[in-house]
Design a protein around this motif. Structure first.
Motif, PDB file in Angstrom:
ATOM      1  N   PRO A   1       0.818  -1.217   0.000  1.00 45.67           N
ATOM      2  CA  PRO A   1       0.000   0.000   0.000  1.00 45.67           C
ATOM      3  C   PRO A   1       0.852   1.267   0.000  1.00 45.67           C
ATOM      4  O   PRO A   1       1.983   1.263   0.501  1.00 45.67           O
ATOM      5  N   PHE A   2       0.294   2.316  -0.571  1.00 47.08           N
ATOM      6  CA  PHE A   2       0.989   3.597  -0.584  1.00 47.08           C
ATOM      7  C   PHE A   2       0.672   4.382   0.682  1.00 47.08           C
ATOM      8  O   PHE A   2      -0.482   4.484   1.102  1.00 47.08           O
ATOM      9  N   VAL A   3       1.713   4.939   1.295  1.00 45.22           N
ATOM     10  CA  VAL A   3       1.576   5.754   2.512  1.00 45.22           C
ATOM     11  C   VAL A   3       2.262   7.087   2.274  1.00 45.22           C
ATOM     12  O   VAL A   3       3.424   7.128   1.854  1.00 45.22           O
ATOM     13  N   TRP A   4       1.536   8.182   2.513  1.00 40.14           N
ATOM     14  CA  TRP A   4       2.130   9.507   2.344  1.00 40.14           C
ATOM     15  C   TRP A   4       3.148   9.779   3.449  1.00 40.14           C
ATOM     16  O   TRP A   4       2.899   9.534   4.625  1.00 40.14           O
ATOM     17  N   ARG A   5       4.307  10.308   3.063  1.00 35.87           N
ATOM     18  CA  ARG A   5       5.334  10.740   3.999  1.00 35.87           C
ATOM     19  C   ARG A   5       5.869  12.086   3.544  1.00 35.87           C
ATOM     20  O   ARG A   5       6.024  12.325   2.347  1.00 35.87           O
ATOM     21  N   ASN A   6       6.176  12.956   4.495  1.00 33.22           N
ATOM     22  CA  ASN A   6       6.653  14.298   4.142  1.00 33.22           C
ATOM     23  C   ASN A   6       7.958  14.253   3.353  1.00 33.22           C
ATOM     24  O   ASN A   6       8.247  15.159   2.554  1.00 33.22           O
ATOM     25  N   SER A   7       8.736  13.208   3.553  1.00 28.26           N
ATOM     26  CA  SER A   7      10.008  13.096   2.842  1.00 28.26           C
ATOM     27  C   SER A   7       9.814  12.980   1.333  1.00 28.26           C
ATOM     28  O   SER A   7      10.740  13.267   0.566  1.00 28.26           O
TER      29      SER A   7
END
Length: 300
Positions: free
Chosen positions: A219-225
């Motif tokens: 699954p795709f997970v949003w990260r600030n990086s």
């Protein structure tokens, strides 16, 4: 001047690699790369609009993007295809390999660039530069061999194959960049428009390869990086193209210095990602630094 810019580009590239590793760990690769190309395109949008509709505001600055004809766009599209191929291989490899393994293998890219530059452009290195290149090559090989201590079989690991393919296509991109810069292609035109072509290509790839199967894969997970991947990449590439546009610049040296970003990646692997065998790999990094020193002395 061009060598100092190459070192600055290396620092920014190291930050880019670190953010890339942080974004990809346990995450879906294709949407991360898609967002990377999207953010790059959005960051360039104000420059494009100003260049097109209010050119007088930035025409005398280094940010101006001149109008490009169809032939220019064709060459830039080829650049986008080469770079995106390298990125796809590198992103998948970065997700599955320790950064202290993937980054040094990718750092061997200047070896191929050097060979290509000598064959295609007739570049000749002086004694100091040859010493620097030799030390760097030895260091990169030793760093790559350290992977065996972590149980990674270089001959039968698909992700090792991917990072090798990323290295080969990356070297092709570097040689192509020198061709573009030496044949009068404007650096901002190349930098800006190849980002938009990559976005279009990644949108197609995402719709075909990822979106229909997104519930069956990681699954795709949003990260600030993820955003900072784009920011550091744009800054690194801008400085890189500016260095190549200098008439006396040498692609073999610029490419080698840029790969000293492995020092930043290595430090991140030790301090942030807590990877293994750091002490053994640290000795090899000293050779990298010595190699960069001799490259610098060779340009004096």
């Amino acid at each position: 001047m061009w060598l100092s810019l190459a070192f600055l580009s290396a620092l920014l590239l190291g930050a880019y690699d670190t953010c890339k590793k942080a974004s990809l760990n346990g995450n879906a690769v294709i949407p991360v790369l898609l967002l990377n190309t999207l953010f790059c395109s959005l960051l360039f949008l104000p420059i494009i609009l100003l260049s097109a509709f209010a050119p007088h505001t930035i025409q005398d600055t280094i940010f101006y993007v001149p109008a490009a004809d169809l032939r220019t766009h064709l060459f830039i599209f080829i650049k986008a295809c080469i770079v995106l191929s390298s990125w796809l291989f590198a992103y998948f490899a970065t997700k599955h390999l320790p950064i202290t393994i993937a980054a040094p293998i990718k750092a061997s890219q200047p070896i191929l660039t050097l060979i290509g530059a000598m064959i295609i452009y007739g570049e000749v290195l002086n004694l100091y530069q040859w010493i620097g290149v030799t030390l760097a090559i030895i260091a990169f090989i030793l760093l790559s061999m350290s992977g065996k201590k972590e149980g990674i079989n270089f001959r039968h690991n698909v992700w090792i194959l991917f990072i090798v393919l990323a290295t080969i296509t990356g070297a092709m991109s570097g040689l192509y960049d020198k061709y573009l810069m030496s044949h009068g292609f404007h650096r901002m035109s190349v930098l800006v428009w190849y980002s938009y072509y990559q976005l279009a290509l990644m949108a197609i790839i995402s719709l075909i390869m990822w979106y229909p199967k997104r519930h069956k894969t990681t699954p795709f997970v949003w990260r600030n990086s993820i955003f900072f991947i784009s920011l550091f990449l744009i800054c690194a590439d801008f400085v890189y193209f500016y260095a190549l546009s200098e008439p006396e610049s040498m692609i073999s040296i610029v490419s080698m210095v840029r790969r000293s970003s492995v020092v930043v990646s290595f430090t991140a692997g030790a301090l942030i990602f807590r990877e293994k065998n750091i002490k053994n790999k640290a000795i090899d990094l000293i050779l990298v630094l010595l190699g960069m020193l001799f490259l610098y002395l060779g340009t004096k």
